[in-house]
Design a protein around this motif. Structure first.
Motif, PDB file in Angstrom:
ATOM      1  N   VAL A 126     -37.037  31.416  -6.146  1.00  0.00           N
ATOM      2  CA  VAL A 126     -37.102  30.619  -7.367  1.00  0.00           C
ATOM      3  C   VAL A 126     -35.680  30.329  -7.842  1.00  0.00           C
ATOM      4  O   VAL A 126     -34.729  31.008  -7.457  1.00  0.00           O
ATOM      5  N   GLU A 127     -35.557  29.317  -8.657  1.00  0.00           N
ATOM      6  CA  GLU A 127     -34.263  28.969  -9.246  1.00  0.00           C
ATOM      7  C   GLU A 127     -34.176  29.508 -10.677  1.00  0.00           C
ATOM      8  O   GLU A 127     -35.105  29.327 -11.473  1.00  0.00           O
ATOM      9  N   TRP A 128     -33.065  30.170 -10.978  1.00  0.00           N
ATOM     10  CA  TRP A 128     -32.761  30.606 -12.341  1.00  0.00           C
ATOM     11  C   TRP A 128     -31.480  29.926 -12.799  1.00  0.00           C
ATOM     12  O   TRP A 128     -30.508  29.824 -12.042  1.00  0.00           O
ATOM     13  N   GLY A 129     -31.496  29.433 -14.034  1.00  0.00           N
ATOM     14  CA  GLY A 129     -30.299  28.841 -14.609  1.00  0.00           C
ATOM     15  C   GLY A 129     -29.602  29.835 -15.524  1.00  0.00           C
ATOM     16  O   GLY A 129     -30.251  30.556 -16.270  1.00  0.00           O
ATOM     17  N   VAL A 130     -28.276  29.875 -15.443  1.00  0.00           N
ATOM     18  CA  VAL A 130     -27.479  30.760 -16.294  1.00  0.00           C
ATOM     19  C   VAL A 130     -26.358  29.936 -16.922  1.00  0.00           C
ATOM     20  O   VAL A 130     -25.525  29.371 -16.216  1.00  0.00           O
ATOM     21  N   LYS A 131     -26.375  29.882 -18.247  1.00  0.00           N
ATOM     22  CA  LYS A 131     -25.315  29.201 -18.982  1.00  0.00           C
ATOM     23  C   LYS A 131     -24.543  30.229 -19.809  1.00  0.00           C
ATOM     24  O   LYS A 131     -25.145  31.099 -20.443  1.00  0.00           O
ATOM     25  N   VAL A 132     -23.238  30.103 -19.798  1.00  0.00           N
ATOM     26  CA  VAL A 132     -22.374  31.014 -20.549  1.00  0.00           C
ATOM     27  C   VAL A 132     -21.570  30.201 -21.562  1.00  0.00           C
ATOM     28  O   VAL A 132     -20.952  29.192 -21.202  1.00  0.00           O
ATOM     29  N   ARG A 197     -21.741  20.904 -13.677  1.00  0.00           N
ATOM     30  CA  ARG A 197     -20.731  20.591 -14.692  1.00  0.00           C
ATOM     31  C   ARG A 197     -21.154  21.187 -16.043  1.00  0.00           C
ATOM     32  O   ARG A 197     -22.309  21.001 -16.462  1.00  0.00           O
ATOM     33  N   PRO A 198     -20.263  21.915 -16.729  1.00  0.00           N
ATOM     34  CA  PRO A 198     -20.624  22.432 -18.062  1.00  0.00           C
ATOM     35  C   PRO A 198     -21.073  21.306 -18.980  1.00  0.00           C
ATOM     36  O   PRO A 198     -20.553  20.181 -18.920  1.00  0.00           O
ATOM     37  N   GLN A 199     -22.046  21.615 -19.826  1.00  0.00           N
ATOM     38  CA  GLN A 199     -22.620  20.593 -20.682  1.00  0.00           C
ATOM     39  C   GLN A 199     -21.850  20.479 -21.988  1.00  0.00           C
ATOM     40  O   GLN A 199     -21.290  21.452 -22.497  1.00  0.00           O
ATOM     41  N   GLN A 200     -21.851  19.277 -22.521  1.00  0.00           N
ATOM     42  CA  GLN A 200     -21.152  19.007 -23.769  1.00  0.00           C
ATOM     43  C   GLN A 200     -22.060  18.206 -24.686  1.00  0.00           C
ATOM     44  O   GLN A 200     -23.043  17.619 -24.255  1.00  0.00           O
ATOM     45  N   GLY A 201     -21.704  18.187 -25.959  1.00  0.00           N
ATOM     46  CA  GLY A 201     -22.454  17.409 -26.930  1.00  0.00           C
ATOM     47  C   GLY A 201     -23.890  17.882 -27.055  1.00  0.00           C
ATOM     48  O   GLY A 201     -24.170  19.079 -27.035  1.00  0.00           O
ATOM     49  N   GLN A 202     -24.823  16.926 -27.157  1.00  0.00           N
ATOM     50  CA  GLN A 202     -26.230  17.255 -27.347  1.00  0.00           C
ATOM     51  C   GLN A 202     -26.800  18.022 -26.161  1.00  0.00           C
ATOM     52  O   GLN A 202     -27.687  18.859 -26.317  1.00  0.00           O
ATOM     53  N   LEU A 203     -26.283  17.767 -24.958  1.00  0.00           N
ATOM     54  CA  LEU A 203     -26.789  18.443 -23.778  1.00  0.00           C
ATOM     55  C   LEU A 203     -26.500  19.929 -23.800  1.00  0.00           C
ATOM     56  O   LEU A 203     -27.169  20.714 -23.133  1.00  0.00           O
ATOM     57  N   ALA A 204     -25.487  20.347 -24.547  1.00  0.00           N
ATOM     58  CA  ALA A 204     -25.113  21.758 -24.579  1.00  0.00           C
ATOM     59  C   ALA A 204     -26.080  22.600 -25.398  1.00  0.00           C
ATOM     60  O   ALA A 204     -26.010  23.824 -25.375  1.00  0.00           O
ATOM     61  N   GLY A 207     -27.116  25.447 -30.237  1.00  0.00           N
ATOM     62  CA  GLY A 207     -26.234  26.514 -30.665  1.00  0.00           C
ATOM     63  C   GLY A 207     -24.780  26.071 -30.666  1.00  0.00           C
ATOM     64  O   GLY A 207     -24.391  25.089 -30.041  1.00  0.00           O
ATOM     65  N   ALA A 208     -23.954  26.839 -31.381  1.00  0.00           N
ATOM     66  CA  ALA A 208     -22.533  26.544 -31.408  1.00  0.00           C
ATOM     67  C   ALA A 208     -21.898  27.080 -30.139  1.00  0.00           C
ATOM     68  O   ALA A 208     -22.503  27.796 -29.361  1.00  0.00           O
ATOM     69  N   GLY A 209     -20.641  26.717 -29.929  1.00  0.00           N
ATOM     70  CA  GLY A 209     -19.910  27.278 -28.817  1.00  0.00           C
ATOM     71  C   GLY A 209     -19.647  26.284 -27.713  1.00  0.00           C
ATOM     72  O   GLY A 209     -20.230  25.206 -27.647  1.00  0.00           O
ATOM     73  N   GLU A 210     -18.741  26.689 -26.818  1.00  0.00           N
ATOM     74  CA  GLU A 210     -18.330  25.862 -25.689  1.00  0.00           C
ATOM     75  C   GLU A 210     -19.006  26.370 -24.417  1.00  0.00           C
ATOM     76  O   GLU A 210     -18.895  27.545 -24.068  1.00  0.00           O
ATOM     77  N   ASN A 211     -19.680  25.473 -23.735  1.00  0.00           N
ATOM     78  CA  ASN A 211     -20.347  25.838 -22.488  1.00  0.00           C
ATOM     79  C   ASN A 211     -19.309  25.901 -21.366  1.00  0.00           C
ATOM     80  O   ASN A 211     -18.752  24.897 -20.970  1.00  0.00           O
ATOM     81  N   LEU A 212     -19.058  27.094 -20.835  1.00  0.00           N
ATOM     82  CA  LEU A 212     -18.049  27.277 -19.793  1.00  0.00           C
ATOM     83  C   LEU A 212     -18.649  27.368 -18.399  1.00  0.00           C
ATOM     84  O   LEU A 212     -17.943  27.162 -17.415  1.00  0.00           O
ATOM     85  N   ALA A 213     -19.916  27.725 -18.288  1.00  0.00           N
ATOM     86  CA  ALA A 213     -20.557  27.808 -16.984  1.00  0.00           C
ATOM     87  C   ALA A 213     -21.996  27.344 -17.109  1.00  0.00           C
ATOM     88  O   ALA A 213     -22.695  27.685 -18.064  1.00  0.00           O
ATOM     89  N   ASN A 214     -22.416  26.563 -16.130  1.00  0.00           N
ATOM     90  CA  ASN A 214     -23.778  26.027 -16.083  1.00  0.00           C
ATOM     91  C   ASN A 214     -24.243  26.161 -14.634  1.00  0.00           C
ATOM     92  O   ASN A 214     -24.181  25.220 -13.861  1.00  0.00           O
TER      93      ASN A 214
END
Length: 269
Positions: A126-132, A197-204, A207-214
């Motif tokens: 299965v595929e798992w997504g991890v965003k940091v 590619r890390p997500q930005q704007g509405q795609l992120a 929550g607050a914060g900067e998406n560094l890993a997607n």
């Protein structure tokens, strides 16, 4: 253009796990019930869609319509997940369209070896997504009190900006470390990793914060619990770090339909 085209959701094997399962229960794009087109040991799950909306020219126009895209994506995903709950599935990208069912049969015949290889490769996974995310910690009460006591507004402003920069820097450093830890420890349980590619704007997300890993991880299904625990442990007690785990999904990020074994004309939009 008043005709119909064939919309391709996924490739599967026509196994016993699909016997008795009716993909029409999952709905379908353009409210068209999905059906199965079989060739040898593999099958495609398809539906009929109006040419007026799904020709190449129409799709180019629809790409600007986020509401339309969201509706199509939701219906597409519902069909893929219905299949993934019952068998190994190769999900096609959104709006993969052919002239008719015979065109799909030609794709299955010519690409049978490549499709079968991918189905073997993804079986039981299965595929798992991890965003940091880096999320700077808000100023402490003590710092706020110190700022309010400052008689010079200019100096108070500069102090606040310095504190914000320091908080952002600390959170970013912690998040970078968390990403490395997750990829090293949780990644040991994965057979493949794709970094998006890390997500930005509405795609992120909200929550607050900067998406560094997607990242997307292909993980054996029976290792999912251990994978979750390793992801959480890698970022545990790290200040200024938020981790999101999503899934399990069909292996969207790992299906590649390119190469000499596949026919020309596989169009993915």
């Amino acid at each position: 253009m008043g005709g119909e085209l064939t919309y391709l959701y996924a490739v599967v094997r026509p196994t016993a796990s699909l016997d008795g399962a009716d993909p029409r229960e999952a709905g379908g794009v353009a409210d068209a019930p999905p059906r199965i087109v079989r060739v040898g040991g593999i099958a495609a799950v398809v539906g009929s869609v109006p040419e007026a909306d799904y020709s190449e020219a129409a799709l180019r126009n629809h790409l600007e319509d986020l509401g339309w895209l969201e509706e199509v994506a939701r219906a597409h995903h519902a069909v893929v997940e219905f299949l993934a709950a019952r068998t190994t599935v190769l999900p096609l990208r959104l709006a993969t369209v052919y002239r008719d069912d015979d065109s799909v049969r030609a794709v299955l015949r010519e690409g049978e070896r490549a499709f079968a290889g991918m189905l073997d490769r993804f079986a039981g996974h299965v595929e798992w997504g991890v965003k940091v995310y880096a999320e700077p910690v808000a100023a402490s009460d003590a710092a706020a009190a110190e700022e309010s006591a400052e008689s010079d507004p200019g100096r108070a402003y500069l102090r606040r900006r310095r504190q914000q920069r320091n908080a952002r820097g600390a959170a970013r450093s912690a998040a970078v470390e968390a990403v490395a830890r997750i990829r090293e420890t949780a990644g040991e349980l994965a057979v493949e990793l794709v970094g998006h590619r890390p997500q930005q704007g509405q795609l992120a997300g909200s929550g607050a914060g900067e998406n560094l890993a997607n990242d997307s991880y292909l993980v054996p299904g029976d290792s999912s619990g251990a994978f979750h625990e390793r992801v959480r442990r890698a970022a545990r007690e790290m200040t200024g770090v938020r981790v999101e785990i999503t899934g399990p999904w069909a292996p969207y990020s790992f299906v590649t339909l390119t190469g000499p074994d596949l026919p020309e004309g596989v169009r993915q939009s």
